[in-house]
Design a protein around this motif. Sequence first.
Motif, PDB file in Angstrom:
ATOM      1  N   GLU A  49      15.746  -1.281 -11.803  1.00 49.67           N
ATOM      2  CA  GLU A  49      15.685  -2.423 -11.203  1.00 49.67           C
ATOM      3  C   GLU A  49      16.244  -3.419 -11.140  1.00 49.67           C
ATOM      4  OE1 GLU A  49      12.763  -3.875 -13.101  1.00 49.67           O
ATOM      5  OE2 GLU A  49      11.853  -1.573 -12.966  1.00 49.67           O
ATOM      6  N   GLN A  50      17.705  -2.869 -11.195  1.00 47.65           N
ATOM      7  CA  GLN A  50      18.896  -3.947 -10.610  1.00 47.65           C
ATOM      8  C   GLN A  50      19.048  -3.873  -8.823  1.00 47.65           C
ATOM      9  OE1 GLN A  50      19.279  -0.587 -12.684  1.00 47.65           O
ATOM     10  NE2 GLN A  50      19.473  -1.283 -14.845  1.00 47.65           N
ATOM     11  N   SER A  51      17.760  -3.275  -8.563  1.00 51.00           N
ATOM     12  CA  SER A  51      17.734  -3.178  -7.231  1.00 51.00           C
ATOM     13  C   SER A  51      18.679  -2.378  -6.239  1.00 51.00           C
ATOM     14  CB  SER A  51      17.938  -5.418  -6.252  1.00 51.00           C
ATOM     15  OG  SER A  51      16.777  -5.752  -6.898  1.00 51.00           O
ATOM     16  N   THR A  52      19.450  -2.032  -7.028  1.00 52.00           N
ATOM     17  CA  THR A  52      20.377  -0.232  -6.846  1.00 52.00           C
ATOM     18  C   THR A  52      18.782   0.941  -6.600  1.00 52.00           C
ATOM     19  OG1 THR A  52      20.202   0.552  -9.313  1.00 52.00           O
ATOM     20  CG2 THR A  52      22.281  -0.964  -7.981  1.00 52.00           C
ATOM     21  N   SER A  53      19.228   1.696  -5.484  1.00 50.40           N
ATOM     22  CA  SER A  53      18.646   2.975  -5.003  1.00 50.40           C
ATOM     23  C   SER A  53      18.700   3.966  -5.967  1.00 50.40           C
ATOM     24  CB  SER A  53      19.191   3.261  -3.926  1.00 50.40           C
ATOM     25  OG  SER A  53      20.508   4.134  -4.224  1.00 50.40           O
ATOM     26  N   ALA A  54      17.127   3.781  -6.434  1.00 45.96           N
ATOM     27  CA  ALA A  54      16.851   5.279  -7.917  1.00 45.96           C
ATOM     28  C   ALA A  54      17.821   6.526  -7.434  1.00 45.96           C
ATOM     29  CB  ALA A  54      15.288   5.109  -7.962  1.00 45.96           C
ATOM     30  N   ARG A  55      18.070   7.284  -8.168  1.00 47.90           N
ATOM     31  CA  ARG A  55      18.734   7.617  -8.608  1.00 47.90           C
ATOM     32  C   ARG A  55      18.151   8.946  -9.231  1.00 47.90           C
ATOM     33  NH1 ARG A  55      22.820   8.445  -5.138  1.00 47.90           N
ATOM     34  NH2 ARG A  55      23.563   5.826  -4.792  1.00 47.90           N
ATOM     35  N   LEU A  97      12.158  -0.185   2.869  1.00 44.67           N
ATOM     36  CA  LEU A  97      11.342  -0.449   3.710  1.00 44.67           C
ATOM     37  C   LEU A  97      11.828  -2.352   3.779  1.00 44.67           C
ATOM     38  CD1 LEU A  97       7.987  -0.354   3.889  1.00 44.67           C
ATOM     39  CD2 LEU A  97       7.530  -1.166   2.158  1.00 44.67           C
ATOM     40  N   ALA A  98      10.772  -2.529   5.409  1.00 41.79           N
ATOM     41  CA  ALA A  98      11.506  -3.493   4.971  1.00 41.79           C
ATOM     42  C   ALA A  98      10.262  -5.005   5.807  1.00 41.79           C
ATOM     43  CB  ALA A  98      12.262  -3.975   6.495  1.00 41.79           C
ATOM     44  N   GLY A  99       8.958  -3.909   6.410  1.00 44.60           N
ATOM     45  CA  GLY A  99       7.732  -4.918   6.288  1.00 44.60           C
ATOM     46  C   GLY A  99       6.432  -4.235   6.278  1.00 44.60           C
ATOM     47  N   ILE A 100       5.471  -4.926   6.093  1.00 43.04           N
ATOM     48  CA  ILE A 100       4.380  -3.950   5.953  1.00 43.04           C
ATOM     49  C   ILE A 100       3.010  -5.459   6.958  1.00 43.04           C
ATOM     50  CG2 ILE A 100       2.388  -3.530   4.651  1.00 43.04           C
ATOM     51  CD1 ILE A 100       3.834  -3.372   2.409  1.00 43.04           C
ATOM     52  N   ARG A 101       2.449  -4.091   7.889  1.00 38.91           N
ATOM     53  CA  ARG A 101       1.582  -5.589   8.890  1.00 38.91           C
ATOM     54  C   ARG A 101       0.261  -4.697   8.665  1.00 38.91           C
ATOM     55  NH1 ARG A 101       1.089  -6.396  14.805  1.00 38.91           N
ATOM     56  NH2 ARG A 101      -0.492  -7.866  15.132  1.00 38.91           N
ATOM     57  N   ILE A 102      -0.639  -5.093   8.064  1.00 38.58           N
ATOM     58  CA  ILE A 102      -2.034  -4.611   8.255  1.00 38.58           C
ATOM     59  C   ILE A 102      -2.814  -6.267   8.549  1.00 38.58           C
ATOM     60  CG2 ILE A 102      -3.757  -4.708   5.893  1.00 38.58           C
ATOM     61  CD1 ILE A 102      -1.662  -4.553   4.158  1.00 38.58           C
ATOM     62  N   ARG A 103      -3.821  -4.743   9.533  1.00 37.14           N
ATOM     63  CA  ARG A 103      -4.824  -5.673  10.163  1.00 37.14           C
ATOM     64  C   ARG A 103      -6.138  -5.728   9.803  1.00 37.14           C
ATOM     65  NH1 ARG A 103      -3.899  -5.382  16.030  1.00 37.14           N
ATOM     66  NH2 ARG A 103      -6.143  -4.092  16.061  1.00 37.14           N
ATOM     67  N   LEU A 104      -6.661  -6.116   9.270  1.00 37.08           N
ATOM     68  CA  LEU A 104      -8.043  -5.631   8.695  1.00 37.08           C
ATOM     69  C   LEU A 104      -9.539  -6.799   9.355  1.00 37.08           C
ATOM     70  CD1 LEU A 104      -7.237  -7.685   5.005  1.00 37.08           C
ATOM     71  CD2 LEU A 104      -7.325  -5.351   5.572  1.00 37.08           C
ATOM     72  N   LEU A 131       7.856   1.478  -4.913  1.00 35.34           N
ATOM     73  CA  LEU A 131       9.321   1.711  -5.058  1.00 35.34           C
ATOM     74  C   LEU A 131       9.828   1.484  -5.848  1.00 35.34           C
ATOM     75  CD1 LEU A 131       8.642   1.220  -0.786  1.00 35.34           C
ATOM     76  CD2 LEU A 131       8.687   3.274  -2.396  1.00 35.34           C
ATOM     77  N   GLY A 132       9.840   0.852  -6.410  1.00 35.18           N
ATOM     78  CA  GLY A 132      10.510  -0.378  -7.643  1.00 35.18           C
ATOM     79  C   GLY A 132      10.628  -1.500  -6.126  1.00 35.18           C
ATOM     80  N   PRO A 133      11.926  -2.216  -7.731  1.00 31.73           N
ATOM     81  CA  PRO A 133      11.647  -3.472  -6.758  1.00 31.73           C
ATOM     82  C   PRO A 133      13.117  -3.500  -5.195  1.00 31.73           C
ATOM     83  CG  PRO A 133      13.262  -3.476  -8.670  1.00 31.73           C
ATOM     84  CD  PRO A 133      12.443  -2.235  -8.514  1.00 31.73           C
ATOM     85  N   ALA A 134      12.230  -3.587  -4.320  1.00 30.91           N
ATOM     86  CA  ALA A 134      12.611  -2.912  -3.344  1.00 30.91           C
ATOM     87  C   ALA A 134      13.715  -4.507  -2.336  1.00 30.91           C
ATOM     88  CB  ALA A 134      11.769  -2.273  -1.801  1.00 30.91           C
ATOM     89  N   PRO A 135      14.529  -4.234  -2.242  1.00 30.12           N
ATOM     90  CA  PRO A 135      15.189  -5.695  -1.536  1.00 30.12           C
ATOM     91  C   PRO A 135      14.850  -6.537  -0.667  1.00 30.12           C
ATOM     92  CG  PRO A 135      17.273  -4.036  -2.522  1.00 30.12           C
ATOM     93  CD  PRO A 135      15.995  -3.555  -2.597  1.00 30.12           C
ATOM     94  N   GLY A 136      14.288  -7.401  -0.766  1.00 28.89           N
ATOM     95  CA  GLY A 136      14.085  -8.278   0.819  1.00 28.89           C
ATOM     96  C   GLY A 136      12.521  -7.195   0.892  1.00 28.89           C
ATOM     97  N   ILE A 137      11.627  -6.872  -0.131  1.00 28.73           N
ATOM     98  CA  ILE A 137      10.125  -6.454   0.490  1.00 28.73           C
ATOM     99  C   ILE A 137       9.521  -7.428  -0.900  1.00 28.73           C
ATOM    100  CG2 ILE A 137       8.308  -5.543  -0.201  1.00 28.73           C
ATOM    101  CD1 ILE A 137       9.156  -5.444   1.723  1.00 28.73           C
TER     102      ILE A 137
END
Length: 157
Positions: A49-55, A97-104, A131-137
Motif C-alpha cells: 500500500e505504501q508504494s514500496t515493494s511487497a515482501r 510494470l511500466a506500461g500496457i499496450r492492448i490491441r483490440l 500487483l498492488g499500487p505500482a508506482p507509475g501505473i
Amino acid sequence: MALDPSPLGRAIRAARAEEPDGWVDLASSIMSRVRTVVVPSEPILTFAEQSTSARDEEGSETYVSARVVTAALRRLLQEHPTHAPEAIELRVDDTRLAGIRIRLVARFGVELHPLADTLRPQILELVTDLLGPAPGIDLAAIEIDYVDVTRGDPNRT
C-alpha cells in the motif's frame, strides 16, 4: 515410514533404486525439448500500500509472472461480445510494470473512444489487484489500439 504397497509405489521405488543406462542422456534430451516449448516469462515486482515493494515473511521481494498478468487481462477483455484482445503487451522496466499496450478487435457499431474510456479503469483495477499500487501505473500508462472491426462477436471469429 510405511512402504506404499500399491503398484505405483513399487514402480517409483524401483525407478529410484536403479538408474537405467543412458538415463542422463535421455533426461538431458527431455529437458532441452521442454525448454523450447515453455516460453520464459518476465517477473513483475509487486507493491504494498505504501508504494514500496511487497515482501514475504522472510523479507524477500515478491513477484508475479508476466504470463499471469497477461492471462488475467485476456480474460477481462473477453467478457463482453463488443471487443476481443488481439494482442496484449506488457512493458516491464527493471522488473517493474511500466506500461500496457492492448490491441483490440471491436464489433462493428461500437463507439471506440467510450469503450476505451470504460476499459482503462477496469484494466488498472485488475493490475492493481494483482500487483498492488505500482508506482507509475495509471490510466495514461494503458494504451488501447483498435486493429480491426468485425461483424458479430469478435471473441468468436
